[in-house]
Design a protein around this motif. Structure first.
Motif, short mmCIF file in Angstrom:
data_model
loop_
_atom_site.label_atom_id
_atom_site.label_comp_id
_atom_site.label_asym_id
_atom_site.label_seq_id
_atom_site.Cartn_x
_atom_site.Cartn_y
_atom_site.Cartn_z
N UNK A 15 62.84 66.55 -57.08
CA UNK A 15 63.28 67.70 -56.65
C UNK A 15 64.24 67.65 -55.43
N UNK A 16 63.71 66.85 -54.69
CA UNK A 16 64.41 66.43 -53.15
C UNK A 16 65.55 65.61 -53.73
N UNK A 17 65.46 64.59 -54.59
CA UNK A 17 66.57 63.64 -55.16
C UNK A 17 67.57 64.34 -55.67
N UNK A 18 67.38 65.50 -56.81
CA UNK A 18 68.41 66.37 -57.09
C UNK A 18 69.00 67.26 -55.98
N UNK A 19 68.01 67.66 -54.86
CA UNK A 19 68.91 68.51 -53.89
C UNK A 19 69.88 67.55 -53.30
N UNK A 20 69.36 66.15 -53.02
CA UNK A 20 70.22 65.18 -52.09
C UNK A 20 71.47 65.08 -53.14
N UNK A 21 71.40 65.00 -54.18
CA UNK A 21 72.64 64.83 -55.08
C UNK A 21 73.45 66.30 -55.19
N UNK A 22 72.71 67.46 -55.07
CA UNK A 22 73.82 68.38 -54.81
C UNK A 22 74.31 68.55 -53.67
N UNK A 23 73.94 68.07 -52.58
CA UNK A 23 74.57 67.99 -51.32
C UNK A 23 75.72 67.25 -51.34
N UNK A 24 75.51 65.98 -51.95
CA UNK A 24 76.61 65.32 -52.00
C UNK A 24 76.46 63.64 -52.23
N UNK A 25 75.17 63.44 -52.41
CA UNK A 25 74.91 61.95 -53.04
C UNK A 25 75.36 61.58 -54.11
N UNK A 26 75.77 60.22 -54.45
CA UNK A 26 76.56 60.02 -55.83
C UNK A 26 75.30 59.33 -56.64
N UNK A 48 67.03 66.23 -34.71
CA UNK A 48 67.45 67.44 -35.22
C UNK A 48 68.88 68.08 -34.88
N UNK A 49 69.16 67.61 -33.68
CA UNK A 49 70.62 68.17 -33.44
C UNK A 49 71.65 67.44 -33.75
N UNK A 50 71.43 66.08 -34.76
CA UNK A 50 72.59 65.62 -35.24
C UNK A 50 73.52 66.46 -36.07
N UNK A 51 73.21 67.58 -36.59
CA UNK A 51 73.89 68.48 -37.38
C UNK A 51 73.03 69.22 -38.15
N UNK A 52 73.98 70.41 -38.84
CA UNK A 52 73.25 71.25 -39.44
C UNK A 52 73.63 71.34 -41.07
N UNK A 53 72.79 71.01 -41.74
CA UNK A 53 72.75 70.76 -43.26
C UNK A 53 73.41 71.95 -44.00
N UNK A 54 74.07 71.70 -44.90
CA UNK A 54 74.87 72.58 -45.52
C UNK A 54 73.95 73.13 -46.71
N UNK A 55 74.42 74.19 -47.43
CA UNK A 55 73.68 74.81 -48.62
C UNK A 55 74.20 74.06 -49.75
N UNK A 56 73.42 73.98 -50.87
CA UNK A 56 73.74 73.22 -51.92
C UNK A 56 74.31 74.44 -52.95
N UNK A 57 75.42 74.48 -53.14
CA UNK A 57 76.15 75.61 -54.27
C UNK A 57 75.64 75.28 -55.62
N UNK A 58 75.64 76.45 -56.40
CA UNK A 58 74.94 76.31 -57.59
C UNK A 58 75.75 75.37 -58.57
N UNK A 59 77.40 75.47 -58.38
CA UNK A 59 78.10 74.36 -59.14
C UNK A 59 77.59 73.10 -58.96
N UNK A 60 77.37 72.66 -57.54
CA UNK A 60 76.98 71.42 -57.36
C UNK A 60 75.58 71.05 -57.85
N UNK A 61 74.71 72.16 -58.10
CA UNK A 61 73.32 71.87 -58.40
C UNK A 61 73.44 71.33 -59.80
N UNK A 62 74.32 72.20 -60.33
CA UNK A 62 74.35 72.00 -62.09
C UNK A 62 75.21 70.49 -62.08
N UNK A 63 76.21 70.11 -61.48
CA UNK A 63 76.76 68.88 -61.46
C UNK A 63 75.72 67.69 -60.91
N UNK A 64 74.85 68.09 -60.18
CA UNK A 64 73.59 66.99 -59.58
C UNK A 64 72.84 66.49 -60.90
#
Length: 249
Positions: free
Chosen positions: A70-81, A178-194
């Motif tokens: 699940x964590x890997x799929x989430x990383x892929x949905x955020x933008x990992x290749x 913690x203060x490096x950035x604010x992570x984005x939300x994974x959109x539904x289309x990106x979750x499906x693409x992951x």
């Protein structure tokens, strides 16, 4: 440049945890798991570096049981290749994790390894430093800012006296604060693409890494309950309690 990002599933920060009756650890059965927050920041930073044109590929790695998927799929949905799942049912302690990552680094040859500064379940804060030691690479820990340069990267980190900026040559290991950035939300289309992105599977045995524990947990206890406050009649009574009961004066 290829970026390798390590992620770990932990008990969701919003879930109240309980200590096992025998004190052997924390009860995790049936609890919601999510990506370690510091690792989520590391993935976000890798994606931002790719969007800036400083990285060409992002590979997410997780070590553990099926919950890692699940964590890997989430990383892929955020933008990992693509992702690599190192399957193991036993506890993955920091040294074993660092050795596994070192073997994957040898195969993948990334220019940068990003990971959270610590996992919120054990708070060890050791894996990044151990990995840099095993690889003999420069390291930047507790990063609050990462800037690519012509020679490598500059890592800004928070220290007691303010901010410290390190110039690192690549390849290098960087741990996210913690203060490096604010992570984005994974959109539904990106979750499906992951779901269509590559996800390879291996094991510690295939990588030649011994998972035998080096650390033994002797006992886990819940923190002591805070005592209820009291209302004092006047300043004199407050000072008397601070001096004789709290013993802070």
């Amino acid at each position: 440049m290829k970026i390798l990002v390590a992620v770990k599933p932990v008990v969701d920060p919003n879930v109240k945890i309980r200590v096992k009756p025998d004190g052997a650890g924390v009860e995790t059965a049936g609890l919601k798991l999510s990506m370690n927050p510091f690792d989520e920041i590391a993935v976000e930073e890798a994606v931002r570096l790719k969007e800036k044109g400083s990285a060409g590929e992002i590979v997410a790695v997780s070590i553990g049981a099926a919950a890692c998927l699940e964590s890997l799929r989430f990383a892929l949905a955020i933008g990992a290749d693509r992702a690599i799942h190192v399957k193991c049912d036993e506890e993955a302690q920091p040294l074993a994790v660092a050795k596994i990552l070192a073997r994957i680094v040898a195969d993948e040859a990334p220019g940068l390894v990003l990971l959270g500064k610590q996992a919120i379940d054990d708070d060890c804060n050791q894996t990044g430093q151990m990995l840099a030691g095993l690889l003999d690479w420069p390291q930047g820990t507790f990063a609050s800012k990462i800037e690519p340069t012509a020679e490598g990267i500059e890592v800004t980190r928070e220290i007691d006296g303010g901010l410290e900026t390190l110039a690192l040559t690549l390849p290098a290991v960087v741990t996210a604060d913690l203060r490096l950035n604010t992570p984005r939300y994974a959109s539904l289309p990106n979750i499906m693409k992951a779901k269509k992105k590559p996800l390879a599977t291996t094991t510690p045995a295939e990588l030649g890494v011994d998972m035998a524990p080096r650390l033994v947990t002797l006992k886990v206890e819940e923190p002591a309950r805070r005592e209820a406050g009291v209302i004092v009649a006047n300043v004199a009574a407050l000072i008397e309690k601070l001096r004789n009961e709290a013993k802070v004066l």
